[in-house]
Structures are given as structure tokens and as C-alpha cells.
Design an enzyme around this catalytic site. Structure first.
Site, PDB file in Angstrom:
ATOM      1  N   ARG A 195       0.839  -1.202   0.000  1.00  0.00           N
ATOM      2  CA  ARG A 195       0.000   0.000   0.000  1.00  0.00           C
ATOM      3  C   ARG A 195       0.873   1.250   0.000  1.00  0.00           C
ATOM      4  O   ARG A 195       0.559   2.239  -0.678  1.00  0.00           O
ATOM      5  CB  ARG A 195      -0.938   0.000   1.209  1.00  0.00           C
ATOM      6  CG  ARG A 195      -2.019  -1.055   1.132  1.00  0.00           C
ATOM      7  CD  ARG A 195      -2.919  -1.024   2.348  1.00  0.00           C
ATOM      8  NE  ARG A 195      -3.797   0.145   2.348  1.00  0.00           N
ATOM      9  CZ  ARG A 195      -4.546   0.514   3.376  1.00  0.00           C
ATOM     10  NH1 ARG A 195      -4.476  -0.167   4.517  1.00  0.00           N
ATOM     11  NH2 ARG A 195      -5.330   1.584   3.285  1.00  0.00           N
ATOM     12  N   CYS A 246      -1.329   6.124   9.008  1.00  0.00           N
ATOM     13  CA  CYS A 246      -1.654   4.860   8.343  1.00  0.00           C
ATOM     14  C   CYS A 246      -2.773   5.154   7.360  1.00  0.00           C
ATOM     15  O   CYS A 246      -2.755   6.183   6.696  1.00  0.00           O
ATOM     16  CB  CYS A 246      -2.036   3.789   9.368  1.00  0.00           C
ATOM     17  SG  CYS A 246      -3.413   4.259  10.444  1.00  0.00           S
TER      18      CYS A 246
END
Length: 273
Positions: free
Chosen positions: A175, A231
Site C-alpha cells: 500500500r 496509516c
């Protein structure tokens, strides 16, 4: 910041206020169902979605709850600013860390994350029941520590080189590199960020207290530097923040809005490998 994590082996049950934060990102009802079926005696339940976030806001997928709401949460929990507080989840999860960070932000500096999850706590012999406690309402006034909170503006200034902070992305490497994005509409990372997958913090399903974690983190960012962690939605960055604090990093901020907030602004720049 000093000690962050504590083992159930080192806890005298009656010395602490207990907070149960069990939750599932796949099933929002799972945590409260577990709590209602059994929890540490006198533990209150804090829900990620309704207590530790304000899902009516637009700043990412788990936006920071407003201070007024947090103050009411602390007061109905019956907290005093100097209470010793033990926060737990299922072990190796980010939810206790999220609650712990909010407690730290509000000035409850004697709060700790229990390393073990509920089942291990129960097996250790601590008192467990299914009773709903009714703590005496307090009038506690938080001592907000803005130096550990990173609003979007601070992150924008960091990206533009106006702060000395180092951005640290707690998501998976895939990611981070922008190779895949299963949740947010735009793949990539905040420009200039480094990566440390929060899953690397664990061993055998629990947070790893070995020196190896500290060594691994120091290969990515020097402990003398200021670090801003993020995050996807601000949840899994919390255990990375906590582990940095446990291992001697003294200047750490948490970008609660995280990547989901970053990309919500039209024209926000992202990087990919």
C-alpha cells in the site's frame, strides 16, 4: 515518554482503572458483544467508532472525536488525571493503542497498554465477569498535549519542508508503494514518507518487546528525529506510535486523519514507486 506497555503478570488488578477496547474492523458489533459476554471486572467499554472516533466528520475514515465528546467520555468513565489506567483488547490489535494515545493526548500519563489480550488476562487469574460497571461520574479536566497531535496543516507543512518531522507510514509495503489499495480511492503515500509496516511490531500475535523491534525501527528513522506517524485511517498508526515511544523516541506525533484524510482534499499530492 517511558514505559508504554505492561504485562498482566505485573499488574495488581485493584491498582488500575480498566478499559476494554475490543473491536473488529470487519464487524463493528463484535467488540461490544465480547465485552457483554465477559470482561475484566470493573472495566468499562470504549468503542472505536462511537467513543474514540467521530464518524460524522469528513477528516478520514476514523476522524478524531471532538474534545467535548472525549471529556464527557473521561468523566462518565470516572477518571481522574493521575489514575493508573490499563487498556486492553484481544492482544496484538490497534484498538487499545488508539485509546491509550487519546489518553496520553488528554494528559492521562499513567495509562498503559496491556500486552496480552483478554483471553490471556483471564487465564492469568484476574477477576472477570459480565457485569456492567457504573463508575462515579468525575469532573476531570484534561491537560491536552498538542505536541503529540498532528493536524493536517502540520502534515502539509512537513511535506513542503517547513518542519523537521519525518513522516512514517504504518501500512503494508504494497500500500505504501501504491501497488495496491483495497480501501481508499487513491493508491500511494503522502510525499516524502518512509515506511514501517505495523505488523512488524508483532510476534506470535502479540506486540514484540524484544530488542529486535527497536533495531528494525532505527534502520528506518533515527530516535533523535521528530516522527509523525500515519496509516490509512489513523488506527493502526497508534501501535507504531506506542512502540516508538516504548523504545526511546521522544518527539512523536500522530496524524489521526492519516492517508484517508490526506487524499480527501482535491489536488492532494501522492507518491508511488
Amino acid at each position: 515518554m517511558g514505559k508504554v506497555f505492561i504485562s498482566v503478570k505485573d499488574i495488581n488488578h485493584t491498582d488500575y482503572r480498566w478499559i476494554d477496547t475490543r473491536f473488529s474492523l470487519q464487524d463493528a458489533k463484535e467488540g461490544i458483544q465480547k465485552y457483554e459476554s465477559g470482561h475484566v471486572s470493573e472495566a468499562v467499554y470504549w468503542n472505536l467508532d462511537t467513543d474514540l472516533s467521530d464518524l460524522t466528520k469528513k477528516e478520514g475514515r476514523h476522524p478524531m472525536a471532538e474534545k467535548d465528546s472525549l471529556i464527557e467520555l473521561f468523566r462518565k468513565t470516572g477518571l481522574s488525571i493521575n489514575d493508573k489506567i490499563a487498556v486492553y483488547d484481544d492482544g496484538g490489535s490497534p484498538f487499545a493503542a488508539r485509546a491509550w494515545w487519546i489518553l496520553q493526548y488528554a494528559g492521562f500519563k499513567n495509562s498503559y497498554i496491556v500486552i496480552e489480550g483478554f483471553e490471556a488476562i483471564k487465564e492469568a487469574g484476574l477477576s472477570v465477569d459480565a457485569n456492567t460497571p457504573n463508575p462515579k461520574h468525575s469532573l476531570v479536566s484534561p491537560l491536552w498535549d498538542e505536541m503529540i497531535y498532528a493536524p493536517r496543516q502540520f502534515v502539509e507543512e512537513t511535506v513542503s519542508g517547513k518542519t523537521e518531522s519525518i513522516l512514517l507510514d504504518a501500512r503494508s509495503a504494497e500500500r505504501y508503494r501504491g501497488e495496491t489499495e483495497p480501501i481508499d480511492p487513491i493508491a500511494g503515500r503522502i510525499p516524502g514518507a518512509f515506511n514501517f509496516d505495523w505488523e512488524q511490531l508483532k510476534k506470535d500475535g502479540l506486540f514484540n518487546m524484544d530488542e529486535s523491534v527497536k533495531v528494525a525501527m532505527e534502520t528506518v528513522v533515527d530516535p533523535s528525529k521528530e516522527v509523525t506517524v500515519y496509516c490509512g485511517s489513523g488506527v493502526t498508526a497508534a501501535p507504531l506510535y506506542a512502540m516508538l515511544a516504548e523504545n526511546g523516541y521522544e518527539n512523536i506525533r500522530l496524524y489521526v486523519g492519516s492517508y484517508s484524510d490526506w487524499i480527501s482534499k482535491e489536488g492532494a499530492k501522492v507518491e508511488k514507486d
